[in-house]
Motif scaffolding. Structure first.
Motif, mmCIF file in Angstrom:
data_model
loop_
_atom_site.group_PDB
_atom_site.id
_atom_site.type_symbol
_atom_site.label_atom_id
_atom_site.label_comp_id
_atom_site.label_asym_id
_atom_site.label_seq_id
_atom_site.Cartn_x
_atom_site.Cartn_y
_atom_site.Cartn_z
ATOM 1 N N ARG A 1 48.364 51.454 46.259
ATOM 2 C CA ARG A 1 49.767 51.723 46.582
ATOM 3 C C ARG A 1 50.606 51.791 45.303
ATOM 4 N N ILE A 2 50.340 50.903 44.376
ATOM 5 C CA ILE A 2 51.054 50.922 43.093
ATOM 6 C C ILE A 2 50.834 52.260 42.404
ATOM 7 N N LEU A 3 49.594 52.685 42.328
ATOM 8 C CA LEU A 3 49.277 53.945 41.646
ATOM 9 C C LEU A 3 49.888 55.139 42.365
ATOM 10 N N ARG A 4 49.835 55.147 43.702
ATOM 11 C CA ARG A 4 50.433 56.259 44.450
ATOM 12 C C ARG A 4 51.926 56.376 44.160
ATOM 13 N N ARG A 5 52.597 55.252 44.090
ATOM 14 C CA ARG A 5 54.043 55.273 43.850
ATOM 15 C C ARG A 5 54.358 55.710 42.416
ATOM 16 N N ILE A 6 53.571 55.246 41.450
ATOM 17 C CA ILE A 6 53.779 55.686 40.066
ATOM 18 C C ILE A 6 53.557 57.192 39.963
ATOM 19 N N HIS A 7 52.489 57.688 40.579
ATOM 20 C CA HIS A 7 52.196 59.121 40.534
ATOM 21 C C HIS A 7 53.281 59.928 41.257
ATOM 22 N N VAL B 1 43.971 52.635 34.970
ATOM 23 C CA VAL B 1 43.604 51.258 34.647
ATOM 24 C C VAL B 1 44.601 50.643 33.659
ATOM 25 N N GLN B 2 45.163 51.451 32.787
ATOM 26 C CA GLN B 2 46.179 50.954 31.854
ATOM 27 C C GLN B 2 47.472 50.608 32.594
ATOM 28 N N LEU B 3 47.830 51.425 33.568
ATOM 29 C CA LEU B 3 49.016 51.138 34.374
ATOM 30 C C LEU B 3 48.834 49.838 35.151
ATOM 31 N N LEU B 4 47.652 49.671 35.744
ATOM 32 C CA LEU B 4 47.373 48.435 36.492
ATOM 33 C C LEU B 4 47.333 47.225 35.566
ATOM 34 N N GLY B 5 46.845 47.410 34.348
ATOM 35 C CA GLY B 5 46.838 46.321 33.367
ATOM 36 C C GLY B 5 48.251 45.898 33.012
ATOM 37 N N GLY B 6 49.139 46.866 32.841
ATOM 38 C CA GLY B 6 50.543 46.560 32.572
ATOM 39 C C GLY B 6 51.186 45.830 33.732
ATOM 40 N N TRP B 7 50.865 46.275 34.950
ATOM 41 C CA TRP B 7 51.375 45.610 36.159
ATOM 42 C C TRP B 7 50.914 44.157 36.202
ATOM 43 N N ALA B 8 49.651 43.948 35.918
ATOM 44 C CA ALA B 8 49.088 42.590 35.944
ATOM 45 C C ALA B 8 49.738 41.715 34.870
#
Length: 129
Positions: free
Chosen positions: A55-61, A118-125
């Motif tokens: 969901r995070i990635l879908r919204r960023i995209h 994966v970089q976007l998710l790393g930043g989120w984390a």
């Protein structure tokens, strides 16, 4: 004195050599059962919050698609608007997602390289600990 040699088994050579402790029975002990319950509650809570990785990635995209048509000046205006909103509202999840999309799109236009998911998710984390 307890002889612990029966607790150690020879490890297969594919993994390495040496002796490793093994649990004698296949049953979970009290600590393992407690940890499993805690982990289950946390995982359920994370799913219920609605901010799973996909969901995070879908919204960023999705935000990124809105920004793709902007030129450099348009991206600068968008960055200014996000900056103002962060100062007014604080660091909300929505503004973080918009910021990530803006940074990703800016990098894509400036150096023709967008951040990997994966970089976007790393930043989120990192932001959420």
């Amino acid at each position: 004195m307890v002889n612990s040699s029966h607790l150690l088994l020879k490890c297969p050579s594919a993994i390495g050599s040496g002796l490793y402790p093994e649990q004698l029975s296949g049953e979970e002990n009290v600590i393992e059962k407690s940890f499993a319950k805690i982990r289950s509650c946390l995982e359920t809570g994370m799913r219920n919050r609605g901010f799973g990785q996909q969901r995070i990635l879908r919204r960023i995209h999705s935000y990124g698609k809105q920004l793709a048509s902007l030129d450099r000046e348009g991206l600068e205006k968008e960055a200014f608007a996000i900056r103002i909103n962060i100062r007014k509202e604080g660091l909300s999840n929505e503004l973080i997602l918009k910021s990530f999309a803006l940074i990703r799109e800016t990098a894509g236009q400036a150096v023709a390289m967008k951040h990997f998911d994966v970089q976007l998710l790393g930043g989120w984390a990192m932001i959420h600990g």
